[in-house]
Design a protein around this motif. Sequence first.
Motif, PDB file in Angstrom:
ATOM      1  N   ALA A 105     -14.901 -31.830   7.541  1.00  0.00           N
ATOM      2  CA  ALA A 105     -15.146 -30.969   8.700  1.00  0.00           C
ATOM      3  C   ALA A 105     -13.878 -30.193   9.055  1.00  0.00           C
ATOM      4  O   ALA A 105     -13.945 -29.021   9.418  1.00  0.00           O
ATOM      5  N   GLY A 106     -12.726 -30.844   8.932  1.00  0.00           N
ATOM      6  CA  GLY A 106     -11.460 -30.162   9.192  1.00  0.00           C
ATOM      7  C   GLY A 106     -11.228 -29.015   8.222  1.00  0.00           C
ATOM      8  O   GLY A 106     -10.769 -27.939   8.614  1.00  0.00           O
ATOM      9  N   ALA A 107     -11.569 -29.233   6.957  1.00  0.00           N
ATOM     10  CA  ALA A 107     -11.412 -28.169   5.955  1.00  0.00           C
ATOM     11  C   ALA A 107     -12.376 -27.008   6.234  1.00  0.00           C
ATOM     12  O   ALA A 107     -12.018 -25.841   6.052  1.00  0.00           O
ATOM     13  N   VAL A 108     -13.592 -27.321   6.699  1.00  0.00           N
ATOM     14  CA  VAL A 108     -14.539 -26.262   7.093  1.00  0.00           C
ATOM     15  C   VAL A 108     -13.944 -25.478   8.265  1.00  0.00           C
ATOM     16  O   VAL A 108     -13.910 -24.247   8.248  1.00  0.00           O
ATOM     17  N   PHE A 109     -13.478 -26.202   9.275  1.00  0.00           N
ATOM     18  CA  PHE A 109     -12.901 -25.584  10.467  1.00  0.00           C
ATOM     19  C   PHE A 109     -11.750 -24.647  10.111  1.00  0.00           C
ATOM     20  O   PHE A 109     -11.628 -23.552  10.665  1.00  0.00           O
ATOM     21  N   LYS A 110     -10.896 -25.062   9.182  1.00  0.00           N
ATOM     22  CA  LYS A 110      -9.726 -24.271   8.796  1.00  0.00           C
ATOM     23  C   LYS A 110     -10.047 -23.213   7.731  1.00  0.00           C
ATOM     24  O   LYS A 110      -9.152 -22.503   7.286  1.00  0.00           O
ATOM     25  N   SER A 111     -11.319 -23.113   7.313  1.00  0.00           N
ATOM     26  CA  SER A 111     -11.764 -22.132   6.301  1.00  0.00           C
ATOM     27  C   SER A 111     -11.088 -22.337   4.947  1.00  0.00           C
ATOM     28  O   SER A 111     -10.780 -21.378   4.241  1.00  0.00           O
ATOM     29  N   HIS A 112     -10.887 -23.585   4.575  1.00  0.00           N
ATOM     30  CA  HIS A 112     -10.336 -23.899   3.259  1.00  0.00           C
ATOM     31  C   HIS A 112     -11.506 -24.220   2.323  1.00  0.00           C
ATOM     32  O   HIS A 112     -11.773 -25.371   1.983  1.00  0.00           O
ATOM     33  N   ASP A 113     -12.201 -23.161   1.904  1.00  0.00           N
ATOM     34  CA  ASP A 113     -13.445 -23.323   1.134  1.00  0.00           C
ATOM     35  C   ASP A 113     -13.243 -24.069  -0.179  1.00  0.00           C
ATOM     36  O   ASP A 113     -14.095 -24.877  -0.568  1.00  0.00           O
ATOM     37  N   GLU A 114     -12.143 -23.804  -0.873  1.00  0.00           N
ATOM     38  CA  GLU A 114     -11.902 -24.505  -2.139  1.00  0.00           C
ATOM     39  C   GLU A 114     -11.749 -26.006  -1.893  1.00  0.00           C
ATOM     40  O   GLU A 114     -12.289 -26.824  -2.642  1.00  0.00           O
ATOM     41  N   VAL A 115     -11.051 -26.381  -0.848  1.00  0.00           N
ATOM     42  CA  VAL A 115     -10.880 -27.791  -0.517  1.00  0.00           C
ATOM     43  C   VAL A 115     -12.233 -28.408  -0.143  1.00  0.00           C
ATOM     44  O   VAL A 115     -12.531 -29.531  -0.542  1.00  0.00           O
ATOM     45  N   VAL A 116     -13.057 -27.670   0.591  1.00  0.00           N
ATOM     46  CA  VAL A 116     -14.399 -28.162   0.928  1.00  0.00           C
ATOM     47  C   VAL A 116     -15.168 -28.478  -0.350  1.00  0.00           C
ATOM     48  O   VAL A 116     -15.755 -29.559  -0.479  1.00  0.00           O
ATOM     49  N   ARG A 117     -15.130 -27.579  -1.304  1.00  0.00           N
ATOM     50  CA  ARG A 117     -15.851 -27.789  -2.574  1.00  0.00           C
ATOM     51  C   ARG A 117     -15.289 -29.006  -3.332  1.00  0.00           C
ATOM     52  O   ARG A 117     -16.044 -29.803  -3.890  1.00  0.00           O
ATOM     53  N   ILE A 118     -13.983 -29.150  -3.350  1.00  0.00           N
ATOM     54  CA  ILE A 118     -13.343 -30.281  -4.026  1.00  0.00           C
ATOM     55  C   ILE A 118     -13.785 -31.595  -3.369  1.00  0.00           C
ATOM     56  O   ILE A 118     -14.132 -32.565  -4.066  1.00  0.00           O
ATOM     57  N   LEU A 119     -13.806 -31.621  -2.050  1.00  0.00           N
ATOM     58  CA  LEU A 119     -14.215 -32.829  -1.336  1.00  0.00           C
ATOM     59  C   LEU A 119     -15.691 -33.153  -1.574  1.00  0.00           C
ATOM     60  O   LEU A 119     -16.057 -34.316  -1.764  1.00  0.00           O
TER      61      LEU A 119
END
Length: 170
Positions: A105-119
């Motif tokens: 959720a933190g990665a979504v909030f910060k707009s780190h899309d690549e990290v979201v996909r990795i997670l």
Amino acid sequence: MATETFTQTPDHVPTHTAATQPNTNSLPAETIGFANRMFDAAREGNTELLLQAVDAGLPVNLTNDKGNTLLMLAAYAGHADLTKGLLQRQADPNRLNDLGQSMIAGAVFKSHDEVVRILVEAGADPRIGKPTAIEAAHIFGRKELMEVLGAKQGDVGADVPTPPSARPEK
């Protein structure tokens, strides 16, 4: 640099209760300093330093005084390579911090899309924490991430704010 305390706890257990919080005053200053450098390395994306330390025995799910793991700090800061490296070393993508927040959720909030996909690929659950990653994507109008997160009907309750751009016109 703020001084943090740290713990190593089982999965999904609040890290700071009177029974589990260590008395860090009994630890050598060098140990506290080293832990602080590792938390800073996670925030700064110092992949080489942090992964060497984990490979040498630093607990991969080490948490700071707020229950944030090394992986959580790296993911929240958008460090994709470090996120991958910690996950390869068995960091738990589903740990919640002491506020009940998930790293995805933190990665979504910060707009780190690549990290979201990795997670997501590593098995992070987009339905844990408050708000959930799916709710965060909805709140911020991140429609492209809703599919990545596997959002389904009912994942976003009526109590979750809808962005103006997604509201039906009257």
